[in-house]
Design a protein around this motif. Sequence first.
Motif, PDB file in Angstrom:
ATOM      1  N   VAL A 106       5.473  -0.237  -0.214  1.00 45.69           N
ATOM      2  CA  VAL A 106       5.209   0.296  -0.919  1.00 45.69           C
ATOM      3  C   VAL A 106       4.140   2.010  -1.483  1.00 45.69           C
ATOM      4  N   VAL A 107       3.283   2.142  -1.161  1.00 42.09           N
ATOM      5  CA  VAL A 107       2.388   2.485  -1.402  1.00 42.09           C
ATOM      6  C   VAL A 107       3.011   4.336  -0.335  1.00 42.09           C
ATOM      7  N   ASN A 108       3.270   4.000   0.411  1.00 42.81           N
ATOM      8  CA  ASN A 108       4.285   4.864   1.649  1.00 42.81           C
ATOM      9  C   ASN A 108       4.989   5.858   0.638  1.00 42.81           C
ATOM     10  N   TRP A 109       5.662   4.712  -0.177  1.00 45.88           N
ATOM     11  CA  TRP A 109       6.697   5.442  -0.735  1.00 45.88           C
ATOM     12  C   TRP A 109       6.177   6.316  -1.941  1.00 45.88           C
ATOM     13  N   SER A 110       5.454   5.407  -2.443  1.00 49.91           N
ATOM     14  CA  SER A 110       4.295   6.268  -3.856  1.00 49.91           C
ATOM     15  C   SER A 110       4.256   7.567  -3.332  1.00 49.91           C
ATOM     16  N   ILE A 111       3.133   7.914  -2.028  1.00 45.68           N
ATOM     17  CA  ILE A 111       2.641   8.909  -1.012  1.00 45.68           C
ATOM     18  C   ILE A 111       3.871  10.308  -1.294  1.00 45.68           C
ATOM     19  N   GLY A 112       5.080   9.690  -0.665  1.00 47.21           N
ATOM     20  CA  GLY A 112       6.166  10.373  -0.324  1.00 47.21           C
ATOM     21  C   GLY A 112       6.680  10.810  -1.271  1.00 47.21           C
ATOM     22  N   PHE A 113       6.669  10.252  -2.690  1.00 45.56           N
ATOM     23  CA  PHE A 113       7.161  11.023  -4.070  1.00 45.56           C
ATOM     24  C   PHE A 113       6.240  11.990  -4.155  1.00 45.56           C
ATOM     25  N   LEU A 114       4.876  11.496  -3.950  1.00 53.40           N
ATOM     26  CA  LEU A 114       4.159  12.373  -4.743  1.00 53.40           C
ATOM     27  C   LEU A 114       4.437  13.767  -3.438  1.00 53.40           C
ATOM     28  N   VAL A 115       4.084  13.930  -2.441  1.00 54.01           N
ATOM     29  CA  VAL A 115       4.693  15.080  -1.588  1.00 54.01           C
ATOM     30  C   VAL A 115       5.779  15.421  -1.949  1.00 54.01           C
ATOM     31  N   LEU A 116       6.829  14.938  -2.431  1.00 51.82           N
ATOM     32  CA  LEU A 116       8.134  15.361  -2.282  1.00 51.82           C
ATOM     33  C   LEU A 116       7.784  16.101  -4.683  1.00 51.82           C
ATOM     34  N   CYS A 117       7.155  15.228  -4.962  1.00 53.97           N
ATOM     35  CA  CYS A 117       6.867  16.149  -6.085  1.00 53.97           C
ATOM     36  C   CYS A 117       5.896  17.200  -6.027  1.00 53.97           C
ATOM     37  N   SER A 176       6.758  10.349 -11.769  1.00 58.66           N
ATOM     38  CA  SER A 176       7.430   9.096 -12.441  1.00 58.66           C
ATOM     39  C   SER A 176       7.296   8.021 -11.597  1.00 58.66           C
ATOM     40  N   LEU A 177       8.125   7.884 -10.327  1.00 58.49           N
ATOM     41  CA  LEU A 177       8.864   7.090  -9.568  1.00 58.49           C
ATOM     42  C   LEU A 177       7.325   6.675  -8.932  1.00 58.49           C
ATOM     43  N   ALA A 178       6.874   7.971  -8.383  1.00 58.54           N
ATOM     44  CA  ALA A 178       5.383   7.171  -7.261  1.00 58.54           C
ATOM     45  C   ALA A 178       4.522   6.356  -8.366  1.00 58.54           C
ATOM     46  N   LEU A 179       4.903   6.903  -9.655  1.00 57.36           N
ATOM     47  CA  LEU A 179       3.512   6.143  -9.945  1.00 57.36           C
ATOM     48  C   LEU A 179       4.155   4.887 -10.819  1.00 57.36           C
ATOM     49  N   ILE A 180       5.537   4.569 -10.755  1.00 55.14           N
ATOM     50  CA  ILE A 180       6.247   2.912 -10.716  1.00 55.14           C
ATOM     51  C   ILE A 180       6.354   2.659  -9.461  1.00 55.14           C
ATOM     52  N   CYS A 181       5.992   2.974  -8.215  1.00 55.03           N
ATOM     53  CA  CYS A 181       6.062   2.169  -7.471  1.00 55.03           C
ATOM     54  C   CYS A 181       3.639   2.058  -6.940  1.00 55.03           C
ATOM     55  N   PHE A 182       3.139   2.561  -7.546  1.00 60.90           N
ATOM     56  CA  PHE A 182       2.272   2.391  -7.591  1.00 60.90           C
ATOM     57  C   PHE A 182       1.729   1.718  -8.752  1.00 60.90           C
ATOM     58  N   LEU A 183       2.541   1.220  -9.910  1.00 59.64           N
ATOM     59  CA  LEU A 183       2.247  -0.663 -10.870  1.00 59.64           C
ATOM     60  C   LEU A 183       2.749  -1.497  -9.715  1.00 59.64           C
ATOM     61  N   ALA A 184       4.419  -0.735  -9.085  1.00 62.90           N
ATOM     62  CA  ALA A 184       4.796  -2.261  -7.987  1.00 62.90           C
ATOM     63  C   ALA A 184       3.706  -2.514  -7.447  1.00 62.90           C
ATOM     64  N   GLU A 185       2.939  -1.445  -6.643  1.00 62.52           N
ATOM     65  CA  GLU A 185       1.669  -2.090  -5.550  1.00 62.52           C
ATOM     66  C   GLU A 185       1.160  -2.989  -6.432  1.00 62.52           C
ATOM     67  N   THR A 186       0.479  -2.407  -7.355  1.00 68.58           N
ATOM     68  CA  THR A 186      -0.744  -3.265  -7.837  1.00 68.58           C
ATOM     69  C   THR A 186      -0.134  -4.353  -8.668  1.00 68.58           C
ATOM     70  N   LEU A 187       0.457  -4.632  -8.963  1.00 68.46           N
ATOM     71  CA  LEU A 187       1.071  -5.689  -9.543  1.00 68.46           C
ATOM     72  C   LEU A 187       1.268  -6.558  -8.135  1.00 68.46           C
ATOM     73  N   LEU A 188       1.651  -6.607  -7.154  1.00 67.33           N
ATOM     74  CA  LEU A 188       1.791  -6.927  -6.190  1.00 67.33           C
ATOM     75  C   LEU A 188       0.675  -7.875  -5.959  1.00 67.33           C
ATOM     76  N   ALA A 189      -0.537  -6.466  -5.572  1.00 66.99           N
ATOM     77  CA  ALA A 189      -1.497  -7.029  -4.813  1.00 66.99           C
ATOM     78  C   ALA A 189      -2.298  -7.918  -6.138  1.00 66.99           C
ATOM     79  N   THR A 190      -2.376  -7.989  -7.202  1.00 67.81           N
ATOM     80  CA  THR A 190      -2.724  -9.222  -8.322  1.00 67.81           C
ATOM     81  C   THR A 190      -1.749 -10.563  -8.301  1.00 67.81           C
ATOM     82  N   HIS A 191      -0.769 -10.251  -7.715  1.00 73.94           N
ATOM     83  CA  HIS A 191       0.677 -11.508  -7.729  1.00 73.94           C
ATOM     84  C   HIS A 191      -0.854 -12.583  -6.506  1.00 73.94           C
ATOM     85  N   THR A 192      -1.428 -12.874  -5.573  1.00 73.01           N
ATOM     86  CA  THR A 192      -1.654 -12.213  -4.113  1.00 73.01           C
ATOM     87  C   THR A 192      -2.658 -13.633  -4.450  1.00 73.01           C
TER      88      THR A 192
END
Length: 161
Positions: free
Chosen positions: A71-82, A119-135
């Motif tokens: 998910v972090v890799n996807w977010s970084i990819g979206f940021l590079v495209l941005c 915006s997609l990168a921010l959504i991925c960032f949110l998903a990653e932080t939710l995954l991190a706190t879920h554990t």
Amino acid sequence: MDTSIAHGIQAAVAPVFMLTAVAAMIGALATRLSRIIDRARWIEERLDQQRFKNEQAAYWELRRLGLRGSVVNWSIGFLVLCALFIGATVAGLFLEITMAAFRDDFVRWCFLGGILCFSLALICFLAETLLATHTLRFAKSSAGARLPLEHVSQAKEGGKS
């Protein structure tokens, strides 16, 4: 200096501030990714040494870390495209003003593409932080079930002090 060139430079500088936000996000995500990798390496080393009480929990956490890394890799990819879209926007603005080489549609779609990717990168960032706190488990009742726990023998612990 021709006033149209000066105006073109002024118009092109405005989206550059968005590039600063993109760079800051990439830095934050790169730090998160390095922490994910460090944690996975730590777990893998302990698995090799057979130091876990619950190996299934360790493998579950490794799978979760792999998902978080993706998910972090996807977010970084979206940021590079941005960043690429914003760069094209800046170039388009400058060329549009100075040479009338581009139509408004090019700049409009490049900027919208940049905003969409951000915006997609921010959504991925949110998903990653939710995954991190879920554990994480904060309740006292689950303190014994934290993931993963190491075996610490009394002999080893006594010899280290």
